[in-house]
Design a protein around this motif. Structure first.
Motif, PDB file in Angstrom:
ATOM      1  N   THR A 280      53.545 -22.975 -41.399  1.00 39.28           N
ATOM      2  CA  THR A 280      53.574 -22.002 -42.481  1.00 39.28           C
ATOM      3  C   THR A 280      52.148 -21.861 -42.977  1.00 39.28           C
ATOM      4  O   THR A 280      51.384 -22.833 -42.941  1.00 39.28           O
ATOM      5  CB  THR A 280      54.525 -22.447 -43.610  1.00 39.28           C
ATOM      6  OG1 THR A 280      54.642 -21.406 -44.580  1.00 39.28           O
ATOM      7  CG2 THR A 280      54.044 -23.712 -44.287  1.00 39.28           C
ATOM      8  N   PRO A 281      51.717 -20.682 -43.416  1.00 43.55           N
ATOM      9  CA  PRO A 281      50.304 -20.502 -43.756  1.00 43.55           C
ATOM     10  C   PRO A 281      49.951 -21.025 -45.142  1.00 43.55           C
ATOM     11  O   PRO A 281      50.773 -21.028 -46.062  1.00 43.55           O
ATOM     12  CB  PRO A 281      50.131 -18.982 -43.698  1.00 43.55           C
ATOM     13  CG  PRO A 281      51.473 -18.443 -44.071  1.00 43.55           C
ATOM     14  CD  PRO A 281      52.462 -19.411 -43.465  1.00 43.55           C
ATOM     15  N   GLY A 282      48.696 -21.448 -45.277  1.00 36.75           N
ATOM     16  CA  GLY A 282      48.111 -21.712 -46.575  1.00 36.75           C
ATOM     17  C   GLY A 282      47.231 -20.551 -46.977  1.00 36.75           C
ATOM     18  O   GLY A 282      46.986 -19.628 -46.186  1.00 36.75           O
TER      19      GLY A 282
ATOM     20  N   GLY B  97      46.681 -11.843 -43.360  1.00 38.61           N
ATOM     21  CA  GLY B  97      47.061 -12.934 -42.467  1.00 38.61           C
ATOM     22  C   GLY B  97      47.106 -12.515 -41.020  1.00 38.61           C
ATOM     23  O   GLY B  97      47.797 -13.146 -40.214  1.00 38.61           O
ATOM     24  N   ALA B  98      46.358 -11.464 -40.653  1.00 39.92           N
ATOM     25  CA  ALA B  98      46.446 -10.921 -39.294  1.00 39.92           C
ATOM     26  C   ALA B  98      46.075 -11.958 -38.251  1.00 39.92           C
ATOM     27  O   ALA B  98      46.761 -12.100 -37.227  1.00 39.92           O
ATOM     28  CB  ALA B  98      45.551  -9.690 -39.165  1.00 39.92           C
ATOM     29  N   ALA B  99      44.993 -12.697 -38.483  1.00 36.03           N
ATOM     30  CA  ALA B  99      44.563 -13.687 -37.487  1.00 36.03           C
ATOM     31  C   ALA B  99      45.581 -14.814 -37.375  1.00 36.03           C
ATOM     32  O   ALA B  99      45.878 -15.292 -36.274  1.00 36.03           O
ATOM     33  CB  ALA B  99      43.188 -14.240 -37.856  1.00 36.03           C
TER      34      ALA B  99
ATOM     35  N   ARG C  24      48.345 -15.599 -33.973  1.00 34.56           N
ATOM     36  CA  ARG C  24      48.383 -16.848 -33.225  1.00 34.56           C
ATOM     37  C   ARG C  24      49.598 -17.713 -33.530  1.00 34.56           C
ATOM     38  O   ARG C  24      50.035 -18.486 -32.687  1.00 34.56           O
ATOM     39  CB  ARG C  24      47.098 -17.636 -33.491  1.00 34.56           C
ATOM     40  CG  ARG C  24      45.876 -16.966 -32.876  1.00 34.56           C
ATOM     41  CD  ARG C  24      44.603 -17.385 -33.565  1.00 34.56           C
ATOM     42  NE  ARG C  24      43.431 -16.776 -32.941  1.00 34.56           N
ATOM     43  CZ  ARG C  24      43.029 -15.523 -33.192  1.00 34.56           C
ATOM     44  NH1 ARG C  24      43.702 -14.760 -34.056  1.00 34.56           N
ATOM     45  NH2 ARG C  24      41.964 -15.035 -32.587  1.00 34.56           N
ATOM     46  N   PHE C  25      50.138 -17.587 -34.745  1.00 33.54           N
ATOM     47  CA  PHE C  25      51.231 -18.468 -35.147  1.00 33.54           C
ATOM     48  C   PHE C  25      52.437 -17.711 -35.719  1.00 33.54           C
ATOM     49  O   PHE C  25      53.317 -18.344 -36.299  1.00 33.54           O
ATOM     50  CB  PHE C  25      50.722 -19.468 -36.198  1.00 33.54           C
ATOM     51  CG  PHE C  25      49.675 -20.414 -35.682  1.00 33.54           C
ATOM     52  CD1 PHE C  25      50.024 -21.503 -34.894  1.00 33.54           C
ATOM     53  CD2 PHE C  25      48.331 -20.223 -35.982  1.00 33.54           C
ATOM     54  CE1 PHE C  25      49.055 -22.388 -34.418  1.00 33.54           C
ATOM     55  CE2 PHE C  25      47.361 -21.096 -35.514  1.00 33.54           C
ATOM     56  CZ  PHE C  25      47.725 -22.175 -34.728  1.00 33.54           C
ATOM     57  N   GLY C  26      52.478 -16.408 -35.572  1.00 35.55           N
ATOM     58  CA  GLY C  26      53.549 -15.639 -36.210  1.00 35.55           C
ATOM     59  C   GLY C  26      54.693 -15.235 -35.320  1.00 35.55           C
ATOM     60  O   GLY C  26      55.601 -14.514 -35.752  1.00 35.55           O
ATOM     61  N   GLN C  27      54.705 -15.718 -34.066  1.00 33.06           N
ATOM     62  CA  GLN C  27      55.738 -15.251 -33.132  1.00 33.06           C
ATOM     63  C   GLN C  27      57.142 -15.645 -33.586  1.00 33.06           C
ATOM     64  O   GLN C  27      58.082 -14.838 -33.507  1.00 33.06           O
ATOM     65  CB  GLN C  27      55.462 -15.812 -31.728  1.00 33.06           C
ATOM     66  CG  GLN C  27      54.222 -15.250 -31.053  1.00 33.06           C
ATOM     67  CD  GLN C  27      52.948 -15.935 -31.508  1.00 33.06           C
ATOM     68  OE1 GLN C  27      52.999 -16.870 -32.316  1.00 33.06           O
ATOM     69  NE2 GLN C  27      51.811 -15.478 -31.015  1.00 33.06           N
ATOM     70  N   ALA C  28      57.307 -16.865 -34.058  1.00 35.57           N
ATOM     71  CA  ALA C  28      58.646 -17.335 -34.442  1.00 35.57           C
ATOM     72  C   ALA C  28      59.227 -16.533 -35.589  1.00 35.57           C
ATOM     73  O   ALA C  28      60.444 -16.417 -35.728  1.00 35.57           O
ATOM     74  CB  ALA C  28      58.593 -18.820 -34.814  1.00 35.57           C
TER      75      ALA C  28
END
Length: 304
Positions: free
Chosen positions: A119-121, A130-132, A136-140
């Protein structure tokens, strides 16, 4: 001013890095400090929580955060039985730069555990969108950031409370995410253990520094009927914990650097301490849900 120390000195002082191994026994979550889990039988491992790795940070508080993250990963990989999951509770990077995310991913690829949930900070969303991070980590999550999944009878919910973060302000989930969560939890058995994880604390620890989430009460209202709820957060780089009925809250230490205690000094931020003090600030946390739902035990183990 406390003396600075080089990469070798930092590793010598840390010896270990922050992390907690969570297991599942008879439908009940238990937890063990990662350092202890590497040297003793702890039953069936479920997940390890990592937080606030801040890849890209290189100031005196810790001039080599990649090295301390790698030490944490070495400890996970050395466990006699690998956990099924890794949960990262945000601030993967320090400045949301593409090269920082790529470097973080290369570190995390060293994990033998194949299932990573993040989850992002706010440091992962400095660009505002939060595009970057999502690339890289948003597929789920299908590009939303928040999502849920089930594993071994436990329902996990990754939430985002930094999307509209302002320095010194409280976190927020927003109406769309709250509506999604209500739908996600509806129809689930109240006996199913829940694990919610987001970056900023889901109760107000210290409002002047923004250590809390303004609409967290609406999330907690949706979990009220569940018998076992564990809430995991990062952001403040230190252990603060409480239990309210069926809910246990805890914030994790960082693998990167400490922050001051609430209200001490001018504000939050990287805290430079003497090398012999650093292990006391970067410890391990154990969080367990005992055999009776709602009875929660928490303990923390400093590295000193």
């Amino acid at each position: 001013m406390p003396p600075e120390f080089d990469r070798r000195g930092a590793l010598r002082c840390l010896g270990l890095a922050a992390g907690t191994l969570f297991g599942l026994s008879g439908g009940v979550l238990t937890a063990t400090p990662l350092a202890q889990a590497a040297t003793r039988a702890v039953g069936k491992p479920l997940f390890v929580q990592l937080s606030d790795t801040h890849i890209g940070f290189n100031k005196p508080a810790n001039p080599d955060v990649g090295a301390t993250l790698d030490r944490t990963i070495d400890l996970v990989n050395a466990l006699p039985v690998q956990p099924a999951l890794i949960l990262h509770t945000g601030d993967i990077t320090h400045l949301s730069k593409a090269e920082e995310f790529d470097a973080a991913r290369q570190h995390l690829l060293r994990l033998r555990v194949t299932e990573l949930h993040v989850t992002p900070g706010e440091h992962d969303m400095i660009d505002g969108t939060g595009a970057a991070y999502l690339d890289r980590f948003g597929q789920a999550s299908g590009g939303r950031g928040y999502y849920s999944f089930d594993h071994d009878g436990v329902h996990f919910v990754a939430l985002v409370n930094v999307q509209h973060f302002k320095t010194g302000g409280l976190g927020a989930f927003g109406d769309d995410q709250l509506a999604w969560l209500k739908d996600d939890l509806s129809g689930r058995s109240s006996s199913q253990p829940l694990v919610l994880f987001a970056h900023m604390p889901m109760w107000t620890i210290y409002e002047p520094w923004g250590w809390g989430t303004g609409d967290a009460d609406q999330v907690l209202a949706l979990t009220r009927r569940f018998g076992s709820v564990t809430v995991l957060n990062g952001h403040i780089h230190q252990i603060v914990q409480k239990t309210e009925g069926h809910v246990v809250f805890h914030t994790a230490r960082s693998t990167a650097y400490p922050q001051p205690a609430a209200g001490e000094g001018a504000g939050p931020g990287p805290l430079v301490v003497a090398p012999d003090e650093l292990p006391r600030r970067l410890g391990l946390t154990s969080v367990g849900i005992a055999s009776s739902p709602g009875l929660t035990t928490l303990s923390d183990t400093a590295l000193a």
